[in-house]
Motif scaffolding. Structure first.
Motif, PDB file in Angstrom:
ATOM      1  N   ARG A   1       0.815  -1.208   0.000  1.00 30.79           N
ATOM      2  CA  ARG A   1       0.000   0.000   0.000  1.00 30.79           C
ATOM      3  C   ARG A   1       0.858   1.272   0.000  1.00 30.79           C
ATOM      4  O   ARG A   1       0.352   2.360   0.268  1.00 30.79           O
ATOM      5  N   LYS A   2       2.088   1.139  -0.308  1.00 30.40           N
ATOM      6  CA  LYS A   2       2.995   2.278  -0.307  1.00 30.40           C
ATOM      7  C   LYS A   2       2.609   3.270  -1.392  1.00 30.40           C
ATOM      8  O   LYS A   2       2.474   2.914  -2.565  1.00 30.40           O
ATOM      9  N   ASN A   3       2.410   4.529  -1.006  1.00 33.98           N
ATOM     10  CA  ASN A   3       2.059   5.599  -1.950  1.00 33.98           C
ATOM     11  C   ASN A   3       2.996   6.765  -1.665  1.00 33.98           C
ATOM     12  O   ASN A   3       2.689   7.646  -0.880  1.00 33.98           O
ATOM     13  N   LEU A   4       4.153   6.741  -2.316  1.00 34.04           N
ATOM     14  CA  LEU A   4       5.192   7.729  -2.035  1.00 34.04           C
ATOM     15  C   LEU A   4       4.735   9.144  -2.356  1.00 34.04           C
ATOM     16  O   LEU A   4       5.046  10.087  -1.614  1.00 34.04           O
ATOM     17  N   LYS A   5       3.973   9.305  -3.428  1.00 37.22           N
ATOM     18  CA  LYS A   5       3.519  10.641  -3.813  1.00 37.22           C
ATOM     19  C   LYS A   5       2.634  11.243  -2.731  1.00 37.22           C
ATOM     20  O   LYS A   5       2.800  12.408  -2.342  1.00 37.22           O
ATOM     21  N   LEU A   6       1.696  10.464  -2.210  1.00 33.87           N
ATOM     22  CA  LEU A   6       0.813  10.950  -1.147  1.00 33.87           C
ATOM     23  C   LEU A   6       1.595  11.173   0.137  1.00 33.87           C
ATOM     24  O   LEU A   6       1.351  12.153   0.870  1.00 33.87           O
ATOM     25  N   HIS A   7       2.559  10.301   0.410  1.00 32.52           N
ATOM     26  CA  HIS A   7       3.377  10.418   1.620  1.00 32.52           C
ATOM     27  C   HIS A   7       4.161  11.726   1.625  1.00 32.52           C
ATOM     28  O   HIS A   7       4.195  12.450   2.633  1.00 32.52           O
TER      29      HIS A   7
END
Length: 259
Positions: A236-242
């Motif tokens: 579920r990694k979402n680097l952009k949202l993070h």
């Protein structure tokens, strides 16, 4: 056009406003000593900081501007930007020359400008309160070195004093070379060499600065990193949202981000 050059302090800026009314000079460029360029202005006036003049202007603003407007004025000053200083000068002139409240006159470029700068500084304040992490040194001092975009240490002092009342701590601004130190009783402003804060700063890596940590701090560092990795769901990694919520420039303060 004339240019007023001041020392970068609040008193100095308010002294510029005082001089402008004293000599009826309102079409003025406001500069600090670091931003003066000779030959660009007809007249360059170095305005000395004057406590009496500054106090008179500030008391006058209190009568013309609401409490929220004064707050925005102070926040904007802490941005340390020449463009923001110009807005503050123009705003002051507008406030004194107007016969009505101007706080919400967002059609005026300087009222709008101060509101926008205050929001940026306020955002930086909240992020510092959220992302600052302390490291325990061998002498028991909890230390954090920071490099905020704006001069927000005066704004975060109350938050950390209230939250960490039972431990000595120091938050040091590497960029501006001063810090706030809590001695279990009061918060003091301190100036020192960030690479010689105490004899305990020698070797070891933590928050991008060299420091000799307490043995338990090293253990807690590793425990926190292990916990973060264990609860992190890679699928579920979402680097952009993070990055949207935790910009990369704040990662240096966070244990789980330090490799």
């Amino acid at each position: 056009m004339a240019a007023y050059v001041f020392d970068g302090t609040m008193t100095g800026l308010l002294s510029c406003v005082f001089r402008a009314f004293q000599f009826k000079e309102f079409d003025v460029q406001i500069l600090t000593h670091d931003h003066v360029q000779t030959g660009l202005f007809d007249v360059v006036v170095v305005v000395e900081s004057n406590d009496e003049h500054g106090q008179r202007v500030w008391q006058g603003l209190k009568q013309k501007v609401s409490a929220n407007g004064l707050r925005n004025f102070y926040y904007t000053f802490l941005s340390e930007q020449v463009n923001a200083f110009q807005h503050l000068f123009n705003f002051s002139v507008y406030a004194f020359q107007s016969q009505r409240p101007i706080d919400r006159d967002y059609g005026h470029v300087d009222v709008l400008g101060i509101s926008q700068w205050a929001k940026q500084v306020g955002r930086e304040k909240h992020r510092m309160e959220a992302f600052v992490r302390f490291k325990k040194c061998q002498d028991g001092l909890f230390l954090s070195l920071v490099r905020p975009d704006f001069n927000v240490l005066p704004l975060i002092e109350r938050h950390f004093k209230s939250r960490y009342q039972d431990q000595k701590w120091l938050i040091y601004d590497e960029k501006r070379q001063y810090g706030i130190y809590y001695d279990l009783s009061q918060v003091h402003q301190v100036h020192m060499n960030p690479h010689a804060i105490d004899e305990h700063i020698e070797t070891g890596f933590s928050q991008s600065f060299s420091i000799e940590l307490d043995d338990e701090e090293v253990l807690y560092d590793q425990l926190w990193k292990d916990y973060f990795n264990s609860v992190n769901i890679q699928a579920r990694k979402n680097l952009k949202l993070h990055i949207q919520y935790v910009p990369k420039r704040y990662w240096r303060y966070m244990n789980e981000k330090i490799i």
